[in-house]
Write a protein that holds these residues in place. Structure first.
Motif, PDB file in Angstrom:
ATOM      1  N   GLN A 371       0.856  -1.178   0.000  1.00 32.00           N
ATOM      2  CA  GLN A 371       0.000   0.000   0.000  1.00 32.00           C
ATOM      3  C   GLN A 371       0.894   1.231   0.000  1.00 32.00           C
ATOM      4  N   ILE A 372       0.483   2.248  -0.752  1.00 30.09           N
ATOM      5  CA  ILE A 372       1.315   3.439  -0.912  1.00 30.09           C
ATOM      6  C   ILE A 372       0.508   4.677  -0.545  1.00 30.09           C
ATOM      7  N   SER A 373       1.094   5.510   0.310  1.00 36.50           N
ATOM      8  CA  SER A 373       0.445   6.748   0.725  1.00 36.50           C
ATOM      9  C   SER A 373       1.331   7.933   0.348  1.00 36.50           C
ATOM     10  N   PRO A 374       0.967   8.694  -0.701  1.00 35.52           N
ATOM     11  CA  PRO A 374       1.741   9.896  -1.049  1.00 35.52           C
ATOM     12  C   PRO A 374       1.637  10.931   0.073  1.00 35.52           C
ATOM     13  N   GLN A 375       2.752  11.583   0.384  1.00 35.49           N
ATOM     14  CA  GLN A 375       2.777  12.609   1.420  1.00 35.49           C
ATOM     15  C   GLN A 375       2.705  13.998   0.778  1.00 35.49           C
ATOM     16  N   PRO A 376       1.999  14.934   1.412  1.00 36.88           N
ATOM     17  CA  PRO A 376       1.843  16.266   0.803  1.00 36.88           C
ATOM     18  C   PRO A 376       3.149  17.044   0.698  1.00 36.88           C
ATOM     19  N   THR A 377       4.080  16.767   1.611  1.00 39.23           N
ATOM     20  CA  THR A 377       5.395  17.413   1.585  1.00 39.23           C
ATOM     21  C   THR A 377       6.426  16.380   2.030  1.00 39.23           C
ATOM     22  N   ARG A 378       7.675  16.801   2.081  1.00 41.43           N
ATOM     23  CA  ARG A 378       8.717  15.916   2.616  1.00 41.43           C
ATOM     24  C   ARG A 378       8.697  16.028   4.140  1.00 41.43           C
ATOM     25  N   ARG A 379       7.585  15.580   4.723  1.00 42.57           N
ATOM     26  CA  ARG A 379       7.380  15.818   6.149  1.00 42.57           C
ATOM     27  C   ARG A 379       7.943  14.706   7.031  1.00 42.57           C
ATOM     28  N   ILE A 380       8.207  13.535   6.462  1.00 42.11           N
ATOM     29  CA  ILE A 380       8.757  12.441   7.263  1.00 42.11           C
ATOM     30  C   ILE A 380      10.276  12.528   7.185  1.00 42.11           C
ATOM     31  N   CYS A 381      10.866  13.090   8.214  1.00 46.59           N
ATOM     32  CA  CYS A 381      12.320  13.272   8.249  1.00 46.59           C
ATOM     33  C   CYS A 381      12.979  12.342   9.252  1.00 46.59           C
ATOM     34  N   TYR A 382      12.178  11.789  10.161  1.00 48.09           N
ATOM     35  CA  TYR A 382      12.692  10.885  11.181  1.00 48.09           C
ATOM     36  C   TYR A 382      11.857   9.613  11.165  1.00 48.09           C
ATOM     37  N   GLN A 383      12.382   8.588  11.809  1.00 45.39           N
ATOM     38  CA  GLN A 383      11.653   7.332  11.882  1.00 45.39           C
ATOM     39  C   GLN A 383      10.310   7.546  12.574  1.00 45.39           C
ATOM     40  N   LEU A 384       9.258   7.012  11.965  1.00 46.80           N
ATOM     41  CA  LEU A 384       7.924   7.160  12.534  1.00 46.80           C
ATOM     42  C   LEU A 384       7.788   6.317  13.798  1.00 46.80           C
ATOM     43  N   PHE A 385       6.726   6.591  14.528  1.00 48.04           N
ATOM     44  CA  PHE A 385       6.518   5.982  15.834  1.00 48.04           C
ATOM     45  C   PHE A 385       5.206   5.205  15.804  1.00 48.04           C
ATOM     46  N   ALA A 386       5.266   3.901  16.092  1.00 50.39           N
ATOM     47  CA  ALA A 386       4.076   3.050  16.093  1.00 50.39           C
ATOM     48  C   ALA A 386       3.507   2.957  17.505  1.00 50.39           C
ATOM     49  N   SER A 387       2.198   3.159  17.627  1.00 46.95           N
ATOM     50  CA  SER A 387       1.547   3.123  18.937  1.00 46.95           C
ATOM     51  C   SER A 387       0.160   2.511  18.807  1.00 46.95           C
ATOM     52  N   GLU A 388      -0.285   1.871  19.879  1.00 47.09           N
ATOM     53  CA  GLU A 388      -1.630   1.301  19.914  1.00 47.09           C
ATOM     54  C   GLU A 388      -2.577   2.128  20.780  1.00 47.09           C
ATOM     55  N   PHE A 389      -2.199   3.361  21.124  1.00 43.42           N
ATOM     56  CA  PHE A 389      -3.067   4.160  21.991  1.00 43.42           C
ATOM     57  C   PHE A 389      -4.444   4.362  21.374  1.00 43.42           C
ATOM     58  N   SER A 390      -4.512   4.314  20.036  1.00 44.02           N
ATOM     59  CA  SER A 390      -5.783   4.543  19.342  1.00 44.02           C
ATOM     60  C   SER A 390      -6.828   3.495  19.697  1.00 44.02           C
ATOM     61  N   ALA A 391      -6.399   2.295  20.092  1.00 44.71           N
ATOM     62  CA  ALA A 391      -7.346   1.231  20.436  1.00 44.71           C
ATOM     63  C   ALA A 391      -8.071   1.510  21.745  1.00 44.71           C
ATOM     64  N   TYR A 392      -7.613   2.502  22.493  1.00 46.73           N
ATOM     65  CA  TYR A 392      -8.196   2.808  23.800  1.00 46.73           C
ATOM     66  C   TYR A 392      -9.047   4.074  23.763  1.00 46.73           C
ATOM     67  N   ARG A 393      -9.417   4.491  22.548  1.00 46.98           N
ATOM     68  CA  ARG A 393     -10.184   5.728  22.398  1.00 46.98           C
ATOM     69  C   ARG A 393     -11.599   5.459  21.890  1.00 46.98           C
ATOM     70  N   GLN A 394     -12.155   4.270  22.178  1.00 53.31           N
ATOM     71  CA  GLN A 394     -13.466   3.923  21.641  1.00 53.31           C
ATOM     72  C   GLN A 394     -14.539   4.934  22.020  1.00 53.31           C
ATOM     73  N   HIS A 395     -14.433   5.496  23.207  1.00 54.35           N
ATOM     74  CA  HIS A 395     -15.470   6.394  23.709  1.00 54.35           C
ATOM     75  C   HIS A 395     -15.252   7.837  23.267  1.00 54.35           C
ATOM     76  N   LEU A 396     -14.174   8.070  22.499  1.00 57.10           N
ATOM     77  CA  LEU A 396     -13.866   9.433  22.075  1.00 57.10           C
ATOM     78  C   LEU A 396     -14.110   9.584  20.585  1.00 57.10           C
ATOM     79  N   GLN A 397     -14.462  10.754  20.175  1.00 54.44           N
ATOM     80  CA  GLN A 397     -14.620  11.031  18.756  1.00 54.44           C
ATOM     81  C   GLN A 397     -13.276  11.414  18.176  1.00 54.44           C
TER      82      GLN A 397
END
Length: 398
Positions: A371-397
């Motif tokens: 899968q390929i995601s074009p970026q709007p600018t050269r904004r990724i300059c450092y290694q990205l950070f993977a997190s699962e915090f999103s799985a704990y936001r079920q009650h939030l919009q």
């Protein structure tokens, strides 16, 4: 449905926001006509300022990027000169619903202002932790060496910092949020470092009791909180076929670049309850993944993947991109065999760098799905950070 994992930029610019302080402005009382006071007074004022911050998460499915915005109150005056570096932060680690950040330029051993922020996705809130005491006694170990780990009950957390003791020993400081009066406490004992140049490139927690600090050129320093003082610390070398490198001994341009920014080619993470290391070879044409045995006795090479397969994939070819060398590998923490890579479409034109585009790739090495995601600018300059915090936001919009 909550997203199980997100990719974040480690670097966060703080954003002024009227709602961050309910419309009130923050005033640096000691600076307005009274001059600078003691270091302790300045530190207290910084903590007071950090406690006015709020967080707002905007999440999306990888390979799209997600964002953790830190909102700060409007300033009645510009930041005082000693605190100009309090305009940004850096993510250091994550565990379940928590994300640990440095606020400002502060790191243990530095004189810059700041402290720690803990984002809790369940509450959509920020907690502030002060800097370590007696910073002049500690050596800086890297840009991100603060490990957050949820406690067994899930009600609190531990924040741990790795610090140098002298030139060749490492020690650990802990902050326990569930303590009656939380404070920084130094763990008894220390452990020799493999090199005085040991630098923390990334850190994470493992199986609820072990803290891990990784030098991508040398190996991993571990602290198991369930062990007694004599057996608490250990060091694990890199796999034999993933060589440890000494920047002072190698001279090739590839090695020099590698040593300057090893995250360009390597990464490590806890994936599906196993510690895994991913690395590109010297040519950037082959990805290898190693898995650490649960008894920490050895690494096993579990997969190899040739970059030619990416270039031959129909999704890649549909972008009409050249055969670009990927960089900044990040392992999925929930999907074994999935890695995220960055490619930059660049060339030298009239002695200048011509940037045409940046793309974030999701590569399933088992099924060869891309899968390929074009970026709007050269904004990724450092290694990205993977997190699962999103799985704990079920009650939030979102």
């Amino acid at each position: 449905m909550a997203r199980s994992m997100v990719l974040l930029d480690r670097e966060i610019d703080f954003t002024p926001h009227d709602e961050a302080l309910s419309g009130r402005q923050f005033r640096w009382g000691f600076w307005e006509g009274r001059g600078l006071q003691t270091r302790e007074a300045r530190s207290d004022e910084v903590i007071k300022y950090l406690r006015t911050f709020k967080a707002r998460a905007v999440v999306d499915n990888p390979p799209e990027l997600s964002f953790l915005h830190i909102l700060v109150p409007p300033q009645s005056l510009p930041l005082p000169p000693p605190f100009m570096d309090l305009d940004s932060g850096r993510i250091s680690s994550t565990d379940k619903n928590l994300v640990a950040l440095y606020a400002g330029g502060y790191r243990p051993g530095s004189s810059l202002s700041g402290g720690y922020l803990i984002y809790d996705a369940r509450k959509d809130s920020l907690s502030v932790i002060p800097r370590l005491p007696s910073d002049d006694l500690h050596g800086v170990m890297g840009h991100q060496s603060a490990v957050v780990m949820c406690d067994a009950q899930g009600e609190g957390y531990v924040l741990a910092e790795l610090i140098k003791k002298g030139f060749s020993q490492a020690g650990v400081w802990l902050w326990k949020s569930s303590a009656p009066q939380p404070e920084w406490v130094s763990l008894p004992g220390s452990h020799p470092l493999p090199s005085s140049r040991f630098t923390v490139d990334l850190c994470f927690s493992y199986r609820g009791s072990t803290l891990c600090w990784v030098d991508l050129l040398k190996g991993m320093f571990l602290c198991d909180l369930n062990q007694d003082c004599d057996n608490k610390f250990s060091f694990i070398k890199l796999p034999l076929d993933c060589p440890a490198l000494d920047c002072n001994l190698e001279e090739s341009s590839f090695i020099n670049k590698f040593c300057t920014r090893p995250e360009e080619f390597r990464s490590m993470a806890c994936v599906c309850d196993h510690i895994k290391l991913v690395s590109l070879d010297e040519s950037g044409l082959e990805l290898s993944v190693w898995t650490l045995l649960t008894d920490h006795s050895d690494w096993i090479e579990t997969s190899k993947y040739n970059v030619d397969k990416i270039w031959a994939n129909v999704n890649y070819q549909s972008t009409v991109l050249r055969q670009l060398i990927p960089s900044l590998p990040v392992l999925s923490i929930h999907e074994d065999g999935v890695v995220y890579l960055v490619v930059n479409d660049e060339s030298i034109v009239d002695h200048r760098l011509d940037h045409k585009g940046q793309y974030l790739l999701r590569v399933d090495m088992k099924s060869n799905e891309i899968q390929i995601s074009p970026q709007p600018t050269r904004r990724i300059c450092y290694q990205l950070f993977a997190s699962e915090f999103s799985a704990y936001r079920q009650h939030l919009q979102d």
